[in-house]
Design a protein around this motif. Structure first.
Motif, short mmCIF file in Angstrom:
data_model
loop_
_atom_site.label_atom_id
_atom_site.label_comp_id
_atom_site.label_asym_id
_atom_site.label_seq_id
_atom_site.Cartn_x
_atom_site.Cartn_y
_atom_site.Cartn_z
N GLU A 189 1.02 2.92 -10.52
CA GLU A 189 0.37 4.21 -10.79
C GLU A 189 -0.04 4.88 -9.48
O GLU A 189 0.22 4.41 -8.39
N GLY A 190 -0.77 5.97 -9.63
CA GLY A 190 -1.24 6.71 -8.47
C GLY A 190 -0.78 8.15 -8.57
O GLY A 190 0.39 8.42 -8.84
N GLY A 191 -1.73 9.08 -8.37
CA GLY A 191 -1.40 10.49 -8.50
C GLY A 191 -1.03 11.12 -7.18
O GLY A 191 -1.26 10.57 -6.11
N GLY A 192 -0.44 12.29 -7.26
CA GLY A 192 -0.09 13.01 -6.04
C GLY A 192 0.92 14.11 -6.34
O GLY A 192 1.74 13.98 -7.24
N MET A 193 0.85 15.19 -5.58
CA MET A 193 1.75 16.32 -5.75
C MET A 193 2.97 16.15 -4.86
O MET A 193 2.92 15.44 -3.85
N PRO A 194 4.07 16.81 -5.20
CA PRO A 194 5.22 16.81 -4.27
C PRO A 194 4.84 17.43 -2.94
O PRO A 194 4.00 18.33 -2.85
N THR B 98 0.86 -1.18 0.00
CA THR B 98 0.00 0.00 0.00
C THR B 98 0.90 1.24 0.00
O THR B 98 1.83 1.33 0.81
N TYR B 99 0.62 2.20 -0.89
CA TYR B 99 1.58 3.29 -1.06
C TYR B 99 0.89 4.58 -1.48
O TYR B 99 -0.25 4.59 -1.97
N VAL B 100 1.62 5.69 -1.28
CA VAL B 100 1.24 7.00 -1.78
C VAL B 100 2.44 7.53 -2.57
O VAL B 100 3.57 7.56 -2.07
N ARG B 101 2.18 7.93 -3.82
CA ARG B 101 3.25 8.46 -4.67
C ARG B 101 3.06 9.97 -4.77
O ARG B 101 2.22 10.47 -5.49
N ALA B 102 3.89 10.71 -4.00
CA ALA B 102 3.77 12.17 -3.93
C ALA B 102 4.72 12.81 -4.94
O ALA B 102 5.82 13.25 -4.60
N GLY B 103 4.32 12.82 -6.21
CA GLY B 103 5.11 13.48 -7.25
C GLY B 103 6.40 12.76 -7.61
O GLY B 103 7.21 13.28 -8.38
N HIS B 104 6.63 11.58 -7.06
CA HIS B 104 7.89 10.87 -7.26
C HIS B 104 7.81 9.96 -8.49
O HIS B 104 6.72 9.67 -9.00
N ASP B 105 8.99 9.54 -8.99
CA ASP B 105 9.02 8.58 -10.09
C ASP B 105 8.29 7.29 -9.70
O ASP B 105 8.35 6.85 -8.55
#
Length: 414
Positions: free
Chosen positions: A316-321, A293-300
């Protein structure tokens, strides 16, 4: 012109009687000098004085040394060389050399002393010449001292500046060394020893220090938290933000990824640091359920190597830095894993690595490398990816920090 007529025209001898002139005429003699011939050298013993009959002579101090100095040029009628006849040690204060082919009238010391005793006016004129000579000599010495003092002052100022610069550089080097040591201590050298998973990682700063960081922590018997982050800057400034961010992150309660990233974003915003903009992946790996389970905050995008299919998927998964705005959008995602699967985390310095032609390594090459070497153990997979990047770079210096983290489930996990 006869020698007698020439003597009469020399200003120093203008007041001499006929007898005096005849005495000089009888004892003086003409000496010829070719060009560049020395009449006498500095510190020679003087036994005569001279009058220039033709040509030009040059008076020289410290001949042949790096401090050689021309005191002056002597033309026709110039009287010189008498000072050594008056000095107690009788040595020449300077040398005399012919500039062109020249002639001088040489007056022996005996004739010179007779003139001084017989004609007080000549002694007076000589005294005036000596005084003028001493005055000029003193002026030259004073100017020389002033010049040397200026040089010493400039040299001392330059030395002070060089010492200050050396001290500043030494202090900066020490601070940099302390910064590197601090960062080295912040980068994990070992990972939790949890059954069913092996972890490998490596980081390569583009400069002395890096803005990349990662962390793997054990939250429970079967739960790991995994972080990969990249401060959007380079060098010492990024490293300081990295240290601050990591300290804040590790001090937070390990809630679900979305809640933690949202809280972390609020904390970073309170620092009011313009450089505190961070891309990151924060995740939980549940080994019991094999759920990531993850959150991708603007990262590759992390890569998921699926062992059964031998294929690679981008997670996949969206998110801002983190750190841009308090109203940042983040999205929590999850994926299920199988035995032998691998998760590959990296910073943009890996895909942005360049070769001499200016081409970037790119995500497609990375996916191909993970797919080609995905069946290797964690350390073997990490080494193979890094080896592929280095081969592509062919020695080209990095332009960004490069960090890689591989998490590999054991094939026998059940």
């Amino acid at each position: 012109m006869s020698q007698m007529e020439f003597l009469r025209r020399v200003p120093l001898f203008a007041d001499l009687s006929l007898e005096g002139l005849q005495m000089l005429d009888g004892q003086a003699r003409i000496r010829g000098l070719p060009a560049d011939a020395w009449l006498f050298h500095q510190r020679d013993r003087g036994d005569a004085c001279y009058v220039v009959v033709s040509g030009t002579l040059r008076l020289v101090l410290e001949q042949g040394s790096s401090e050689e100095t021309t005191l002056g040029l002597l033309g026709v009628g110039a009287f010189f060389g008498e000072l050594s006849l008056l000095e107690p040690d009788g040595t020449r204060a300077a040398g005399a050399i012919a500039v062109v082919q020249s002639e001088v009238l040489e007056i022996p010391i005996a004739a010179f002393e007779t003139l001084l005793h017989t004609y007080p006016a000549i002694a007076y004129n000589m005294l005036r010449r000596v005084a003028a000579h001493v005055r000029r000599s003193d002026e030259r010495r004073l100017e020389d001292l002033r010049h040397k003092n200026r040089l010493l002052t400039d040299a001392y100022t330059a030395l002070e500046q060089a010492q200050a610069e050396a001290l500043r550089r030494a202090r900066a080097a020490r601070e940099l060394e302390l910064g590197r040591e601090l960062q080295r201590r912040l980068i994990p050298t070992s990972f939790p020893n949890v059954h069913g998973v092996v972890i490998a990682a490596a980081t390569f700063p583009a400069y002395e220090m890096s803005g990349d960081f990662y962390e793997v922590r054990q939250l429970s018997e079967h739960m790991l938290s995994i972080v990969m982050a990249d401060v959007c800057d380079k060098g010492a400034g990024a490293a300081l933000v990295m240290a601050l961010a990591k300290g804040l992150l590790l001090g937070m309660d390990q809630r679900d990824p979305l809640a933690l990233v949202e809280g972390f974003n609020q904390l970073i915003r309170t620092t009011n640091l313009d450089a505190a903009v961070i891309t990151m992946v924060y995740s939980h790996l549940d080994l019991a359920r094999r759920r990531f389970t993850y959150v991708r905050a603007g990262h590759d995008w992390p890569l998921h190597y699926r062992a059964k299919q031998g294929r690679v998927a981008m997670l996949e998964g969206g998110g801002m830095p983190v750190g841009i705005t308090e109203e940042a959008f983040f999205e929590q995602m999850h994926t299920d894993l199988e035995p032998g699967d691998a998760l590959v985390f990296y910073t943009d310095g890996l895909c942005d690595a360049r070769n001499f032609a200016g081409d970037t390594y790119g995500r497609e090459r990375l996916i191909s490398a993970v797919q080609a070497y995905g069946r290797l153990p964690a350390h073997g997979l990490a080494d193979a990816i890094l080896g592929d990047v280095r081969a592509f770079q062919s020695g080209t210096p990095p332009i960004d920090d490069l960090t890689l983290l591989v998490v590999k489930l054991n094939p026998e996990s059940s």
